[in-house]
Design a protein around this motif. Structure first.
Motif, PDB file in Angstrom:
ATOM      1  N   VAL A  86     -34.663 -11.757  11.700  1.00 32.93           N
ATOM      2  CA  VAL A  86     -35.902 -11.184  12.239  1.00 32.93           C
ATOM      3  C   VAL A  86     -36.345 -11.964  13.465  1.00 32.93           C
ATOM      4  O   VAL A  86     -36.404 -13.200  13.453  1.00 32.93           O
ATOM      5  CB  VAL A  86     -37.029 -11.216  11.192  1.00 32.93           C
ATOM      6  N   PHE A  87     -36.699 -11.224  14.510  1.00 35.24           N
ATOM      7  CA  PHE A  87     -37.297 -11.809  15.708  1.00 35.24           C
ATOM      8  C   PHE A  87     -38.769 -11.425  15.741  1.00 35.24           C
ATOM      9  O   PHE A  87     -39.115 -10.240  15.748  1.00 35.24           O
ATOM     10  CB  PHE A  87     -36.597 -11.304  16.967  1.00 35.24           C
ATOM     11  N   VAL A  88     -39.655 -12.431  15.719  1.00 37.47           N
ATOM     12  CA  VAL A  88     -41.107 -12.217  15.732  1.00 37.47           C
ATOM     13  C   VAL A  88     -41.612 -12.525  17.137  1.00 37.47           C
ATOM     14  O   VAL A  88     -41.543 -13.664  17.598  1.00 37.47           O
ATOM     15  CB  VAL A  88     -41.805 -13.119  14.693  1.00 37.47           C
ATOM     16  N   MET A  89     -42.138 -11.512  17.812  1.00 40.73           N
ATOM     17  CA  MET A  89     -42.551 -11.620  19.218  1.00 40.73           C
ATOM     18  C   MET A  89     -44.068 -11.774  19.283  1.00 40.73           C
ATOM     19  O   MET A  89     -44.812 -10.886  18.900  1.00 40.73           O
ATOM     20  CB  MET A  89     -42.102 -10.354  19.958  1.00 40.73           C
ATOM     21  N   CYS A  90     -44.542 -12.938  19.778  1.00 35.37           N
ATOM     22  CA  CYS A  90     -45.973 -13.250  19.765  1.00 35.37           C
ATOM     23  C   CYS A  90     -46.638 -13.157  21.136  1.00 35.37           C
ATOM     24  O   CYS A  90     -47.806 -13.529  21.272  1.00 35.37           O
ATOM     25  CB  CYS A  90     -46.188 -14.649  19.189  1.00 35.37           C
ATOM     26  N   SER A  91     -45.942 -12.677  22.142  1.00 42.93           N
ATOM     27  CA  SER A  91     -46.509 -12.610  23.496  1.00 42.93           C
ATOM     28  C   SER A  91     -47.363 -11.357  23.672  1.00 42.93           C
ATOM     29  O   SER A  91     -47.255 -10.396  22.913  1.00 42.93           O
ATOM     30  CB  SER A  91     -45.382 -12.612  24.525  1.00 42.93           C
ATOM     31  N   ALA A 130     -39.469  -0.482  22.962  1.00 38.69           N
ATOM     32  CA  ALA A 130     -38.092  -0.466  23.450  1.00 38.69           C
ATOM     33  C   ALA A 130     -37.311  -1.680  22.953  1.00 38.69           C
ATOM     34  O   ALA A 130     -36.110  -1.579  22.648  1.00 38.69           O
ATOM     35  CB  ALA A 130     -38.087  -0.415  24.972  1.00 38.69           C
ATOM     36  N   LEU A 131     -37.992  -2.833  22.837  1.00 38.75           N
ATOM     37  CA  LEU A 131     -37.318  -4.037  22.358  1.00 38.75           C
ATOM     38  C   LEU A 131     -36.899  -3.880  20.901  1.00 38.75           C
ATOM     39  O   LEU A 131     -35.803  -4.298  20.520  1.00 38.75           O
ATOM     40  CB  LEU A 131     -38.222  -5.256  22.525  1.00 38.75           C
ATOM     41  N   GLU A 132     -37.757  -3.289  20.093  1.00 38.58           N
ATOM     42  CA  GLU A 132     -37.392  -3.050  18.692  1.00 38.58           C
ATOM     43  C   GLU A 132     -36.109  -2.217  18.609  1.00 38.58           C
ATOM     44  O   GLU A 132     -35.191  -2.535  17.844  1.00 38.58           O
ATOM     45  CB  GLU A 132     -38.527  -2.338  17.955  1.00 38.58           C
ATOM     46  N   GLU A 133     -36.027  -1.161  19.396  1.00 38.11           N
ATOM     47  CA  GLU A 133     -34.845  -0.297  19.390  1.00 38.11           C
ATOM     48  C   GLU A 133     -33.598  -1.071  19.826  1.00 38.11           C
ATOM     49  O   GLU A 133     -32.516  -0.923  19.250  1.00 38.11           O
ATOM     50  CB  GLU A 133     -35.078   0.900  20.304  1.00 38.11           C
ATOM     51  N   ARG A 134     -33.776  -1.905  20.841  1.00 38.00           N
ATOM     52  CA  ARG A 134     -32.641  -2.676  21.364  1.00 38.00           C
ATOM     53  C   ARG A 134     -32.116  -3.668  20.324  1.00 38.00           C
ATOM     54  O   ARG A 134     -30.901  -3.815  20.134  1.00 38.00           O
ATOM     55  CB  ARG A 134     -33.078  -3.401  22.634  1.00 38.00           C
ATOM     56  N   GLU A 170     -38.683  -4.052   5.852  1.00 33.99           N
ATOM     57  CA  GLU A 170     -37.622  -5.029   5.644  1.00 33.99           C
ATOM     58  C   GLU A 170     -37.772  -6.244   6.561  1.00 33.99           C
ATOM     59  O   GLU A 170     -37.357  -7.358   6.208  1.00 33.99           O
ATOM     60  CB  GLU A 170     -36.253  -4.378   5.824  1.00 33.99           C
ATOM     61  N   ALA A 171     -38.387  -6.052   7.723  1.00 32.57           N
ATOM     62  CA  ALA A 171     -38.667  -7.190   8.606  1.00 32.57           C
ATOM     63  C   ALA A 171     -39.795  -8.046   8.026  1.00 32.57           C
ATOM     64  O   ALA A 171     -39.710  -9.277   8.007  1.00 32.57           O
ATOM     65  CB  ALA A 171     -39.030  -6.701  10.000  1.00 32.57           C
ATOM     66  N   MET A 175     -28.514  -3.970  17.608  1.00 35.18           N
ATOM     67  CA  MET A 175     -27.688  -5.170  17.435  1.00 35.18           C
ATOM     68  C   MET A 175     -27.660  -5.629  15.983  1.00 35.18           C
ATOM     69  O   MET A 175     -27.091  -6.682  15.673  1.00 35.18           O
ATOM     70  CB  MET A 175     -28.231  -6.302  18.318  1.00 35.18           C
ATOM     71  N   GLY A 176     -28.303  -4.867  15.098  1.00 29.39           N
ATOM     72  CA  GLY A 176     -28.351  -5.243  13.689  1.00 29.39           C
ATOM     73  C   GLY A 176     -29.424  -6.256  13.362  1.00 29.39           C
ATOM     74  O   GLY A 176     -29.391  -6.893  12.299  1.00 29.39           O
ATOM     75  N   LEU A 177     -30.418  -6.405  14.251  1.00 30.07           N
ATOM     76  CA  LEU A 177     -31.499  -7.371  14.053  1.00 30.07           C
ATOM     77  C   LEU A 177     -32.814  -6.660  13.766  1.00 30.07           C
ATOM     78  O   LEU A 177     -32.996  -5.497  14.112  1.00 30.07           O
ATOM     79  CB  LEU A 177     -31.656  -8.247  15.306  1.00 30.07           C
ATOM     80  N   ARG A 178     -33.734  -7.370  13.127  1.00 33.26           N
ATOM     81  CA  ARG A 178     -35.045  -6.826  12.789  1.00 33.26           C
ATOM     82  C   ARG A 178     -36.101  -7.427  13.704  1.00 33.26           C
ATOM     83  O   ARG A 178     -35.894  -8.491  14.294  1.00 33.26           O
ATOM     84  CB  ARG A 178     -35.362  -7.106  11.318  1.00 33.26           C
ATOM     85  N   TYR A 179     -37.252  -6.766  13.764  1.00 33.32           N
ATOM     86  CA  TYR A 179     -38.259  -7.124  14.773  1.00 33.32           C
ATOM     87  C   TYR A 179     -39.658  -6.954  14.213  1.00 33.32           C
ATOM     88  O   TYR A 179     -39.945  -5.986  13.499  1.00 33.32           O
ATOM     89  CB  TYR A 179     -38.065  -6.205  15.984  1.00 33.32           C
TER      90      TYR A 179
END
Length: 301
Positions: free
Chosen positions: A93-98, A107-111, A145-146, A115-119
């Protein structure tokens, strides 16, 4: 054991990493200033020399950088240094705090999902002191699931974790609206203090009265204290609100929605930035007003 990493040990990120450590997590960290990451690790945790190394080591990565461009570099590299996304394990999981444009977050979530990653879209608010004490606010949106992996870490860093949607975008939209109010309140606070100075009112007395009256706001109380102390050390810089109010206006412009107060506040921060105060504390927006004498620090007297 789920492992957590944090990228960006600035004013907010350092406090968030400390909150994670205080909650008993073994925190992996990365900062472009390697000495800062090493100093954090001395008190507990692990400092990484590269984003790729951090990505490979962690199940959840929390990114606390300034803007979308820096987030892109953190994930996908800057052309010379690889980012963390390529080395992250599938399902991490990538947690984006900006604070970013909500459409960019979508768009970042889709990208990342490709790649098989969660957001988790998770902008933050509250300032450095609340980040350090684990009392800040997170405005989040993400798939269940994220959340399942990230939630224990979110709760360790924030007193309030708002779940605003099951896909990216809602968290960033709410943060943008918060920034609208924050920017307008700072601009209004500066205007009020400037008028008081122009009219010869004692600034300390004005501050005391306003902070105990109906006209007070959190931003007046917090930022005008900086003005009284003549301390423009940038906890949040003028250019942050040039950026954030710009995103506010871009979001509204897309649906032709009028924001007259936001537009005026944005122009005030733009004026302060171009006048040479870009990197000073955002309370330095008061310096755009002519014909006033600002309080001086003890060393300036």
């Amino acid at each position: 054991m789920t492992t957590v990493g944090l990228i960006g040990l600035g004013a907010m990120g350092s406090g968030m990493a400390a909150s994670l450590r205080r909650a008993g997590h073994s925190v992996q960290v990365f900062d472009v200033r390697r000495e800062v990451a090493a100093a954090f690790a001395k008190e507990g945790g692990t400092a990484h020399d590269s984003l790729a190394s951090l990505g490979a080591a962690c199940d959840v990565i929390v990114s606390v950088v300034v803007n979308a461009a820096q987030t892109e570099a953190v994930l996908f590299g800057d052309g010379s240094t690889p980012g963390c996304a390529a080395s992250m394990k599938p399902g991490s999981v990538f947690v984006m705090c900006s604070t970013v444009d909500p459409n960019w977050s979508v768009a970042l979530e889709e990208r990342l999902e490709a790649m098989g990653l969660r957001y988790v879209d998770a902008p933050i608010s509250g300032g450095a002191a609340k980040a350090a004490s684990g009392q800040m606010t997170m405005m989040t949106a993400g798939k269940p699931e994220a959340y399942a992996l990230a939630e224990p870490f979110l709760n360790a860093m924030a007193a309030k974790v708002y779940k605003l949607g099951d896909s990216a975008g809602a968290g960033s939209k709410v943060k943008i609206i918060n920034q609208l109010l924050a920017g307008v309140h700072i601009a209004a606070a500066a205007e009020a203090m400037a008028l008081g100075l122009r009219e010869g009112v004692d600034p300390a007395a004005l501050y005391e009265v306003i902070t105990n009256s109906a006209g007070n706001s959190w931003m007046f109380e917090n930022r005008m204290a900086h003005v009284l102390a003549a301390d423009y050390t940038p906890l949040s810089a003028v250019d942050i609100f040039v950026k954030d109010l710009g995103i506010v206006l871009d979001m509204a412009r897309a649906s032709k929605f009028p924001l007259p107060l936001s537009s005026t506040a944005h122009q005030m921060f733009m004026q302060a930035s171009t006048a040479g105060f870009a990197k000073e504390d955002d309370s330095a927006v008061i310096k755009i007003f002519p014909g006033i004498e600002l309080p001086k620090s003890a060393t300036q007297l």
